[in-house]
Design a protein around this motif. Structure first.
Motif, PDB file in Angstrom:
ATOM      1  N   PRO A 440      81.523  42.103  30.955  1.00  0.00           N
ATOM      2  CA  PRO A 440      82.391  42.992  30.172  1.00  0.00           C
ATOM      3  C   PRO A 440      82.878  42.300  28.915  1.00  0.00           C
ATOM      4  N   PRO A 441      83.385  43.049  27.935  1.00  0.00           N
ATOM      5  CA  PRO A 441      83.914  42.412  26.718  1.00  0.00           C
ATOM      6  C   PRO A 441      84.939  41.340  27.069  1.00  0.00           C
ATOM      7  N   ILE A 442      84.754  40.140  26.535  1.00  0.00           N
ATOM      8  CA  ILE A 442      85.638  39.033  26.889  1.00  0.00           C
ATOM      9  C   ILE A 442      86.922  39.063  26.069  1.00  0.00           C
ATOM     10  N   ALA A 443      86.957  39.893  25.013  1.00  0.00           N
ATOM     11  CA  ALA A 443      88.165  40.048  24.199  1.00  0.00           C
ATOM     12  C   ALA A 443      88.063  41.367  23.454  1.00  0.00           C
ATOM     13  N   ALA A 444      89.161  41.843  22.935  1.00  0.00           N
ATOM     14  CA  ALA A 444      89.178  43.095  22.190  1.00  0.00           C
ATOM     15  C   ALA A 444      88.259  42.983  20.976  1.00  0.00           C
ATOM     16  N   GLY A 445      87.439  44.006  20.780  1.00  0.00           N
ATOM     17  CA  GLY A 445      86.513  44.005  19.656  1.00  0.00           C
ATOM     18  C   GLY A 445      85.191  43.334  19.930  1.00  0.00           C
ATOM     19  N   CYS A 446      85.067  42.672  21.080  1.00  0.00           N
ATOM     20  CA  CYS A 446      83.799  42.032  21.449  1.00  0.00           C
ATOM     21  C   CYS A 446      82.916  43.030  22.198  1.00  0.00           C
ATOM     22  N   PRO A 447      81.597  42.913  22.066  1.00  0.00           N
ATOM     23  CA  PRO A 447      80.705  43.836  22.778  1.00  0.00           C
ATOM     24  C   PRO A 447      80.514  43.435  24.232  1.00  0.00           C
ATOM     25  N   ALA A 448      80.168  44.408  25.074  1.00  0.00           N
ATOM     26  CA  ALA A 448      79.725  44.100  26.435  1.00  0.00           C
ATOM     27  C   ALA A 448      78.339  43.473  26.357  1.00  0.00           C
ATOM     28  N   VAL A 449      78.071  42.500  27.212  1.00  0.00           N
ATOM     29  CA  VAL A 449      76.825  41.735  27.164  1.00  0.00           C
ATOM     30  C   VAL A 449      76.071  41.935  28.469  1.00  0.00           C
ATOM     31  N   ARG A 450      74.779  42.115  28.354  1.00  0.00           N
ATOM     32  CA  ARG A 450      73.892  42.200  29.522  1.00  0.00           C
ATOM     33  C   ARG A 450      73.046  40.936  29.579  1.00  0.00           C
ATOM     34  N   MET A 451      72.956  40.355  30.751  1.00  0.00           N
ATOM     35  CA  MET A 451      72.208  39.116  30.929  1.00  0.00           C
ATOM     36  C   MET A 451      71.148  39.308  32.008  1.00  0.00           C
ATOM     37  N   VAL A 452      69.954  38.809  31.746  1.00  0.00           N
ATOM     38  CA  VAL A 452      68.891  38.776  32.751  1.00  0.00           C
ATOM     39  C   VAL A 452      68.500  37.319  32.941  1.00  0.00           C
ATOM     40  N   GLU A 453      68.638  36.841  34.176  1.00  0.00           N
ATOM     41  CA  GLU A 453      68.305  35.452  34.485  1.00  0.00           C
ATOM     42  C   GLU A 453      67.035  35.412  35.331  1.00  0.00           C
ATOM     43  N   LEU A 454      66.027  34.681  34.846  1.00  0.00           N
ATOM     44  CA  LEU A 454      64.716  34.622  35.481  1.00  0.00           C
ATOM     45  C   LEU A 454      64.478  33.225  36.055  1.00  0.00           C
ATOM     46  N   SER A 455      63.995  33.180  37.274  1.00  0.00           N
ATOM     47  CA  SER A 455      63.668  31.912  37.928  1.00  0.00           C
ATOM     48  C   SER A 455      62.191  31.586  37.699  1.00  0.00           C
ATOM     49  N   PRO A 456      61.757  30.369  38.051  1.00  0.00           N
ATOM     50  CA  PRO A 456      60.336  30.020  37.880  1.00  0.00           C
ATOM     51  C   PRO A 456      59.395  30.919  38.667  1.00  0.00           C
ATOM     52  N   SER A 457      59.870  31.605  39.699  1.00  0.00           N
ATOM     53  CA  SER A 457      58.994  32.472  40.488  1.00  0.00           C
ATOM     54  C   SER A 457      58.438  33.636  39.679  1.00  0.00           C
ATOM     55  N   THR A 458      59.054  33.961  38.539  1.00  0.00           N
ATOM     56  CA  THR A 458      58.544  35.028  37.672  1.00  0.00           C
ATOM     57  C   THR A 458      57.458  34.535  36.731  1.00  0.00           C
ATOM     58  N   MET A 459      57.143  33.243  36.786  1.00  0.00           N
ATOM     59  CA  MET A 459      56.133  32.635  35.907  1.00  0.00           C
ATOM     60  C   MET A 459      56.528  32.732  34.439  1.00  0.00           C
ATOM     61  N   THR A 460      57.845  32.680  34.171  1.00  0.00           N
ATOM     62  CA  THR A 460      58.324  32.712  32.793  1.00  0.00           C
ATOM     63  C   THR A 460      58.944  31.390  32.364  1.00  0.00           C
ATOM     64  N   CYS A 461      59.136  30.451  33.301  1.00  0.00           N
ATOM     65  CA  CYS A 461      59.701  29.148  32.964  1.00  0.00           C
ATOM     66  C   CYS A 461      59.206  28.117  33.964  1.00  0.00           C
ATOM     67  N   ILE A 462      59.424  26.858  33.657  1.00  0.00           N
ATOM     68  CA  ILE A 462      58.895  25.787  34.493  1.00  0.00           C
ATOM     69  C   ILE A 462      59.882  25.461  35.618  1.00  0.00           C
ATOM     70  N   PRO A 463      59.411  24.864  36.724  1.00  0.00           N
ATOM     71  CA  PRO A 463      60.325  24.447  37.796  1.00  0.00           C
ATOM     72  C   PRO A 463      61.419  23.541  37.260  1.00  0.00           C
ATOM     73  N   GLY A 464      62.622  23.718  37.785  1.00  0.00           N
ATOM     74  CA  GLY A 464      63.762  22.943  37.319  1.00  0.00           C
ATOM     75  C   GLY A 464      64.522  23.594  36.192  1.00  0.00           C
ATOM     76  N   THR A 465      64.059  24.775  35.742  1.00  0.00           N
ATOM     77  CA  THR A 465      64.744  25.493  34.670  1.00  0.00           C
ATOM     78  C   THR A 465      64.908  26.962  35.064  1.00  0.00           C
ATOM     79  N   HIS A 466      65.770  27.651  34.325  1.00  0.00           N
ATOM     80  CA  HIS A 466      65.892  29.106  34.383  1.00  0.00           C
ATOM     81  C   HIS A 466      65.820  29.628  32.953  1.00  0.00           C
ATOM     82  N   LEU A 467      65.276  30.819  32.801  1.00  0.00           N
ATOM     83  CA  LEU A 467      65.196  31.472  31.499  1.00  0.00           C
ATOM     84  C   LEU A 467      66.232  32.594  31.489  1.00  0.00           C
ATOM     85  N   VAL A 468      67.132  32.555  30.521  1.00  0.00           N
ATOM     86  CA  VAL A 468      68.250  33.503  30.475  1.00  0.00           C
ATOM     87  C   VAL A 468      68.173  34.298  29.179  1.00  0.00           C
ATOM     88  N   HIS A 469      68.238  35.631  29.317  1.00  0.00           N
ATOM     89  CA  HIS A 469      68.237  36.530  28.167  1.00  0.00           C
ATOM     90  C   HIS A 469      69.586  37.227  28.073  1.00  0.00           C
TER      91      HIS A 469
END
Length: 617
Positions: A440-469
């Motif tokens: 949710p907006p962290i302060a007045a006037g700030c936008p709501a943010v959507r985050m997608v967190e991908l693990s290596p099982s999606t074949m989008t990043c290497i083991p030991g990391t996560h890919l966050v959008h």
């Protein structure tokens, strides 16, 4: 295909390989139209593309460099009496802006032996290879060598349990370093698949329905999004979505569980009470249901995924859509394609190619030849100067010259951030988690943010990391909009304290044009020229699919949109006459799946009845 080999006549010429354009290409080829599909880029999917890490570095460099002014060639010699030339733009610098890159990983591997690589002094060569990798031939082949050619059973809850994936990252089998360096990110850059857009697929959304109907789903693999999370009071919490999750939740009291189940049941059908709140904020409706702060937060931000000023009718519609999608494949409504969202446009391009579509990357159109009396485009001139006759043209809107665009509203933008982190925002025992996080907006006037967190099982990043959008509607630059959220939820040099938060190894901020604000109709263009806008800010893909279907129906109003393509195993060859058919194959499989789902529902019902809390005294 070489440009000199191009035929001189097509039914449909399509410029741009974004999702909508690729769906139109597949739909037209499937019903027998001769399709020529071009893209000025060296990779498929335009702003819907997925890149290796090295390829993304090259993409960043290309957008940071100023493009030289275009040289307009005179093609008036191609004109016939009554013709007019419409010159197209061959660059679209306005769609991506405000790129900022930050690298917090060390230059060298700190825990490697003597054979560890030094600073990435060969980055330029690897970046050149990354561009080649995403070219027309290598884009499909390099990934197809790793994956199985069988389509994941998109109708199953846990497809990965049925089909082994030797290329997928094992849970605990590979040792992970405590710190991952920039040199390692570059060295293993080909193992990343980083999307320019951040979306997921609603299990009963228009894209999944189209993938199943057209049989294009066999070209890709999919994973369940396993968790819906929210950021609240400085902590990341899991949101109970399905009935089983609600009963198993330790965050909710027994009374809250009953209230939530009662509310979700009442949302399924529209009632007079719902209509009475029409035009009033959804948050006001939730308060009047006496749900409490916990449930109001979950319903508003994580289930309906709307803001506090969203009208009640829209909030209820979003809630119903979320509920309809639950349970089709798992305990959340969402799927994510293995290897990234850039796979989806390429899947439709493969279908088009199977049915005769011709593809040329690094190839474009310079101008349209307009037949003035009929106000229609009768031919195009490509970047090699070849004149190609056609009946219809589909263009990515970035190719339309400014003097022929109708700007009804100021252009809108989406703020994007892409992070490579060293762990998850909510660690768990499983390394297979794929999470959608609402902030949710962290302060007045700030936008709501959507985050997608991908693990290596999606074949989008290497083991030991996560890919966050991270994605939100732009208020300012992407850095201004999203860095406060990154600083709070992750550890960066700007964070006040480290705590137990994941560390950011590398991040990219940029603004992308919002395709929802584009005006695809009403431009000063011939009647048989149709425009496709780029990605929008929504979580799903409905806008692009609606746009593709609308264009197809204008081109071929009497034809079925993307009828199913036959499976190779469904084709029965008759030795007497050499004919083939696909009789009943798809229908029988669909009936079998329905029976399996009914059995699963019965089993789940029995389990839930046993787990149900006692009646309220």
């Amino acid at each position: 295909m070489a440009a000199e080999d191009l035929p001189s006549e097509f039914d449909v010429v399509i410029l741009g390989t974004g999702l909508a354009e690729s769906v139109v290409a597949a739909a037209c080829s499937r019903v027998g139209q001769r399709v020529l599909h071009l893209d000025r880029r060296s990779y498929y999917a335009a702003n819907w593309a997925s890149f290796t890490f090295n390829g993304l570095l090259t993409w960043i460099q290309q957008h940071q460099e100023e493009s030289p002014p275009e040289e307009v060639q005179d093609w008036s010699g191609q004109l016939e009496e009554g013709d007019e030339l419409i010159y197209l733009s061959n660059s679209d610098p306005a769609s991506i802006r405000n790129l900022q890159v930050f690298c917090y990983a060390s230059e060298e591997d700190e825990e490697e032996e003597a054979d560890s690589p030094g600073p990435p002094d060969t980055t330029e060569e690897e970046e050149e290879e990354a561009v080649k990798e995403t070219s027309e031939t290598e884009s499909a082949d390099s990934k197809d060598e790793e994956r199985t050619h069988q389509a994941v059973h998109i109708e199953g809850e846990e497809p990965e349990a049925d089909q082994p994936r030797p290329s997928a990252a094992p849970s605990q089998s590979q040792p992970t370093r405590k710190k991952i360096s920039y040199a390692q990110l570059v060295k293993e850059g080909r193992r990343f698949n980083i999307d320019l857009v951040s979306k997921v697929m609603y299990s009963r959304g228009s894209l999944v329905d189209l993938l199943i109907k057209s049989n294009v789903s066999r070209y890709a693999e999919f994973k369940n999004v396993t968790r819906i999370l929210t950021y609240r009071h400085g902590n990341v919490e899991q949101v109970p979505c399905s009935r089983a999750d609600v009963f198993a939740s330790r965050q909710l009291s027994v009374v809250e569980k009953r209230k939530l189940m009662r509310f979700l049941t009442s949302c399924v059908e529209e009632t007079e009470e719902h209509q009475a709140y029409s035009g009033r904020p959804y948050v006001e409706f939730l308060r009047d249901q006496q749900l409490g702060d916990n449930l109001q937060h979950f319903l508003l931000h994580s289930i309906a995924m709307v803001t506090e000023d969203t009208p009640t009718e829209q909030g209820l519609a979003s809630t119903r859509h979320f509920l309809r999608c639950l349970g089709r494949y798992g305990n959340t409504p969402f799927l994510f394609p293995v290897y990234g969202l850039g796979e989806i446009p390429q899947c439709f391009c493969r279908m088009s190619a199977v049915f005769g579509g011709i593809y040329c990357l690094r190839h474009s159109l310079l101008c349209l030849l307009l037949d003035t009396p009929s106000n229609s485009c009768k031919a195009v001139i490509d970047s090699r100067g070849q004149r190609i006759s056609c009946s219809h043209v589909v263009l990515e809107d970035g190719y339309v010259p400014a003097n022929r665009k109708r700007v009804a509203l100021p252009p809108r933008f989406v703020s994007r951030a892409i992070l490579i982190t060293d762990s998850s925002v909510l660690p768990s025992e499983s390394e297979q988690q794929v999470s959608v996080v609402t902030v949710p907006p962290i302060a007045a006037g700030c936008p709501a943010v959507r985050m997608v967190e991908l693990s290596p099982s999606t074949m989008t990043c290497i083991p030991g990391t996560h890919l966050v959008h991270l994605t939100c509607q732009s208020v300012g630059s992407a850095y201004e909009d999203l860095s406060p959220v990154v600083t709070r939820m992750f550890h960066t040099p700007e964070s006040p304290d480290r705590g137990s938060r994941p560390s950011v190894l590398w991040c990219l901020y940029f603004n992308m044009a919002d395709g929802w604000g584009a005006e695809p109709d009403g431009h000063d263009l011939p009647s048989n020229v149709f425009l496709c806008s780029g990605p929008d800010a929504a979580l799903g893909h409905d806008h692009a699919i609606r746009q593709a279907e609308s264009i197809f129906q204008k081109i071929l109003p009497e034809e079925d949109f993307c009828p199913p393509a036959p499976n190779p195993e469904d084709i029965i060859y008759d030795g007497d006459n050499g004919s083939s058919s696909t009789a009943g194959g798809l229908e029988e499989r669909e009936e079998e799946r329905e029976e399996e789902r009914e059995e699963e529902c019965e089993e789940e019902k029995e389990v839930l009845e046993d787990a149900s809390p006692p009646a309220e005294e």
